[in-house]
Design a protein around this motif. Structure first.
Motif, PDB file in Angstrom:
ATOM      1  N   LEU A  80       8.377  49.119 -24.248  1.00  0.00           N
ATOM      2  CA  LEU A  80       7.813  50.220 -23.477  1.00  0.00           C
ATOM      3  C   LEU A  80       7.249  49.695 -22.157  1.00  0.00           C
ATOM      4  O   LEU A  80       6.820  48.548 -22.062  1.00  0.00           O
ATOM      5  CB  LEU A  80       6.701  50.909 -24.277  1.00  0.00           C
ATOM      6  N   THR A  81       7.216  50.554 -21.164  1.00  0.00           N
ATOM      7  CA  THR A  81       6.626  50.200 -19.885  1.00  0.00           C
ATOM      8  C   THR A  81       5.113  50.283 -20.001  1.00  0.00           C
ATOM      9  O   THR A  81       4.584  51.297 -20.441  1.00  0.00           O
ATOM     10  CB  THR A  81       7.110  51.165 -18.779  1.00  0.00           C
ATOM     11  N   ASN A  82       4.437  49.218 -19.619  1.00  0.00           N
ATOM     12  CA  ASN A  82       2.979  49.187 -19.704  1.00  0.00           C
ATOM     13  C   ASN A  82       2.394  50.001 -18.561  1.00  0.00           C
ATOM     14  O   ASN A  82       2.438  49.605 -17.406  1.00  0.00           O
ATOM     15  CB  ASN A  82       2.465  47.749 -19.647  1.00  0.00           C
ATOM     16  N   ASN A  83       1.837  51.159 -18.906  1.00  0.00           N
ATOM     17  CA  ASN A  83       1.225  52.023 -17.902  1.00  0.00           C
ATOM     18  C   ASN A  83      -0.297  51.960 -17.976  1.00  0.00           C
ATOM     19  O   ASN A  83      -0.983  52.788 -17.385  1.00  0.00           O
ATOM     20  CB  ASN A  83       1.720  53.460 -18.060  1.00  0.00           C
ATOM     21  N   GLY A  84      -0.825  50.987 -18.739  1.00  0.00           N
ATOM     22  CA  GLY A  84      -2.270  50.821 -18.843  1.00  0.00           C
ATOM     23  C   GLY A  84      -2.922  51.668 -19.908  1.00  0.00           C
ATOM     24  O   GLY A  84      -4.124  51.590 -20.112  1.00  0.00           O
ATOM     25  N   VAL A  92      -5.688  45.113 -26.805  1.00  0.00           N
ATOM     26  CA  VAL A  92      -6.703  45.631 -25.889  1.00  0.00           C
ATOM     27  C   VAL A  92      -7.888  44.665 -25.819  1.00  0.00           C
ATOM     28  O   VAL A  92      -8.430  44.272 -26.853  1.00  0.00           O
ATOM     29  CB  VAL A  92      -7.209  47.018 -26.367  1.00  0.00           C
ATOM     30  N   THR A  93      -8.268  44.304 -24.609  1.00  0.00           N
ATOM     31  CA  THR A  93      -9.464  43.486 -24.412  1.00  0.00           C
ATOM     32  C   THR A  93     -10.578  44.410 -23.943  1.00  0.00           C
ATOM     33  O   THR A  93     -10.398  45.181 -22.998  1.00  0.00           O
ATOM     34  CB  THR A  93      -9.220  42.370 -23.379  1.00  0.00           C
ATOM     35  N   LEU A  94     -11.706  44.302 -24.645  1.00  0.00           N
ATOM     36  CA  LEU A  94     -12.829  45.207 -24.402  1.00  0.00           C
ATOM     37  C   LEU A  94     -14.068  44.429 -23.990  1.00  0.00           C
ATOM     38  O   LEU A  94     -14.276  43.296 -24.425  1.00  0.00           O
ATOM     39  CB  LEU A  94     -13.157  45.991 -25.679  1.00  0.00           C
ATOM     40  N   LEU A  95     -14.911  45.088 -23.214  1.00  0.00           N
ATOM     41  CA  LEU A  95     -16.211  44.547 -22.854  1.00  0.00           C
ATOM     42  C   LEU A  95     -17.257  45.441 -23.482  1.00  0.00           C
ATOM     43  O   LEU A  95     -17.319  46.639 -23.195  1.00  0.00           O
ATOM     44  CB  LEU A  95     -16.380  44.519 -21.333  1.00  0.00           C
ATOM     45  N   ASN A  96     -18.075  44.856 -24.373  1.00  0.00           N
ATOM     46  CA  ASN A  96     -19.168  45.601 -24.989  1.00  0.00           C
ATOM     47  C   ASN A  96     -20.234  45.776 -23.911  1.00  0.00           C
ATOM     48  O   ASN A  96     -20.808  44.796 -23.432  1.00  0.00           O
ATOM     49  CB  ASN A  96     -19.714  44.829 -26.190  1.00  0.00           C
ATOM     50  N   LEU A  97     -20.513  47.010 -23.519  1.00  0.00           N
ATOM     51  CA  LEU A  97     -21.434  47.258 -22.410  1.00  0.00           C
ATOM     52  C   LEU A  97     -22.886  46.977 -22.780  1.00  0.00           C
ATOM     53  O   LEU A  97     -23.724  46.817 -21.891  1.00  0.00           O
ATOM     54  CB  LEU A  97     -21.269  48.693 -21.904  1.00  0.00           C
ATOM     55  N   ASP A  98     -23.207  46.887 -24.073  1.00  0.00           N
ATOM     56  CA  ASP A  98     -24.572  46.574 -24.494  1.00  0.00           C
ATOM     57  C   ASP A  98     -24.836  45.073 -24.469  1.00  0.00           C
ATOM     58  O   ASP A  98     -25.924  44.626 -24.109  1.00  0.00           O
ATOM     59  CB  ASP A  98     -24.836  47.094 -25.917  1.00  0.00           C
ATOM     60  N   LYS A 133      -6.847  56.195 -24.160  1.00  0.00           N
ATOM     61  CA  LYS A 133      -7.646  55.768 -23.010  1.00  0.00           C
ATOM     62  C   LYS A 133      -6.801  54.815 -22.163  1.00  0.00           C
ATOM     63  O   LYS A 133      -5.770  54.322 -22.591  1.00  0.00           O
ATOM     64  CB  LYS A 133      -8.916  55.047 -23.470  1.00  0.00           C
ATOM     65  N   ALA A 134      -7.281  54.551 -20.942  1.00  0.00           N
ATOM     66  CA  ALA A 134      -6.535  53.689 -20.027  1.00  0.00           C
ATOM     67  C   ALA A 134      -7.439  52.569 -19.516  1.00  0.00           C
ATOM     68  O   ALA A 134      -8.646  52.557 -19.780  1.00  0.00           O
ATOM     69  CB  ALA A 134      -5.992  54.504 -18.863  1.00  0.00           C
ATOM     70  N   LEU A 135      -6.838  51.661 -18.794  1.00  0.00           N
ATOM     71  CA  LEU A 135      -7.541  50.549 -18.188  1.00  0.00           C
ATOM     72  C   LEU A 135      -8.756  51.049 -17.411  1.00  0.00           C
ATOM     73  O   LEU A 135      -8.675  52.064 -16.706  1.00  0.00           O
ATOM     74  CB  LEU A 135      -6.582  49.801 -17.255  1.00  0.00           C
ATOM     75  N   ASP A 136      -9.890  50.386 -17.570  1.00  0.00           N
ATOM     76  CA  ASP A 136     -11.165  50.689 -16.909  1.00  0.00           C
ATOM     77  C   ASP A 136     -11.889  51.906 -17.480  1.00  0.00           C
ATOM     78  O   ASP A 136     -12.975  52.239 -17.009  1.00  0.00           O
ATOM     79  CB  ASP A 136     -11.001  50.845 -15.388  1.00  0.00           C
ATOM     80  N   ASP A 137     -11.319  52.579 -18.485  1.00  0.00           N
ATOM     81  CA  ASP A 137     -12.032  53.674 -19.143  1.00  0.00           C
ATOM     82  C   ASP A 137     -13.109  53.105 -20.059  1.00  0.00           C
ATOM     83  O   ASP A 137     -13.041  51.947 -20.475  1.00  0.00           O
ATOM     84  CB  ASP A 137     -11.075  54.522 -19.994  1.00  0.00           C
ATOM     85  N   GLU A 151     -15.863  49.015 -22.468  1.00  0.00           N
ATOM     86  CA  GLU A 151     -14.996  49.223 -21.305  1.00  0.00           C
ATOM     87  C   GLU A 151     -13.685  48.504 -21.562  1.00  0.00           C
ATOM     88  O   GLU A 151     -13.664  47.353 -21.998  1.00  0.00           O
ATOM     89  CB  GLU A 151     -15.643  48.681 -20.043  1.00  0.00           C
ATOM     90  N   ILE A 152     -12.590  49.186 -21.296  1.00  0.00           N
ATOM     91  CA  ILE A 152     -11.267  48.608 -21.474  1.00  0.00           C
ATOM     92  C   ILE A 152     -10.948  47.782 -20.229  1.00  0.00           C
ATOM     93  O   ILE A 152     -10.810  48.322 -19.137  1.00  0.00           O
ATOM     94  CB  ILE A 152     -10.200  49.700 -21.707  1.00  0.00           C
ATOM     95  N   ILE A 153     -10.862  46.442 -20.416  1.00  0.00           N
ATOM     96  CA  ILE A 153     -10.639  45.574 -19.260  1.00  0.00           C
ATOM     97  C   ILE A 153      -9.223  45.028 -19.171  1.00  0.00           C
ATOM     98  O   ILE A 153      -8.818  44.504 -18.143  1.00  0.00           O
ATOM     99  CB  ILE A 153     -11.673  44.429 -19.178  1.00  0.00           C
ATOM    100  N   GLU A 154      -8.467  45.174 -20.283  1.00  0.00           N
ATOM    101  CA  GLU A 154      -7.063  44.742 -20.236  1.00  0.00           C
ATOM    102  C   GLU A 154      -6.293  45.431 -21.367  1.00  0.00           C
ATOM    103  O   GLU A 154      -6.779  45.547 -22.476  1.00  0.00           O
ATOM    104  CB  GLU A 154      -6.945  43.220 -20.394  1.00  0.00           C
TER     105      GLU A 154
END
Length: 158
Positions: A80-84, A92-98, A133-137, A151-154
């Motif tokens: 599939l084409t990666n559209n984010g 999915v790489t995530l950043l825990n905002l807390d 969700k998409a990148l940066d959401d 936050e979705i960072i990748e």
């Protein structure tokens, strides 16, 4: 029955388990039953009853795997084409905002989930919050201690 989403790796593992159950485990159990029968009275023969219980479990697992494999829908995100967007099979790489901690998960089928390998089930609360969700959401995951924001960072389609 509805289709069961699974990655190719997950389907291959189920096929391997099925092959092992049919070609190795089933003959071992049959041998154990035969050996236990030779010991005499079946009513008070613990080895016989244990072997029969193992046989029941094995046959049940064989039926379960065959049922899943007959309804499996293999999804290969690499084609599939990666559209984010976060979809089944995405990593999915995530950043825990807390806490500012980063974590990477791959969204897989229920039978493939293994948190020790960062494989989360598509039906888990985390995956349900991420799908679509998409990148940066920012995704809010409901936990027993309240909502946690990530936050979705990748997004990778590996």
């Amino acid at each position: 029955m509805k289709p069961i989403p699974m990655t190719q790796v997950g389907a291959d593992k189920l096929r391997e388990e099925l092959k092992h159950l049919k070609s190795v485990r089933r003959p071992q159990i049959i041998e154990a039953i035969a050996t236990a029968r030779e010991l005499g009275d079946l009513k008070e023969n613990a080895e016989y009853h244990a072997a029969r219980e193992q046989q029941s479990f094995c046959e049940g697992r064989i039926q379960e795997i065959e049922g899943k494999l007959s309804n499996v829908q293999i999804i290969d995100v690499t084609k599939l084409t990666n559209n984010g967007k976060v979809i089944f099979g995405a990593t999915v790489t995530l950043l825990n905002l807390d806490t500012d901690d980063e974590v990477t998960y791959r969204i897989v089928g229920d039978d493939e989930a293994d948190i020790k390998q960062n494989l989360i089930s598509v039906s888990s609360p985390m995956a349900r919050a991420l799908i679509g969700k998409a990148l940066d959401d920012v995704a809010v995951v409901d936990t027993p201690s309240g909502g946690k924001e990530f936050e979705i960072i990748e997004v990778q389609y590996l």
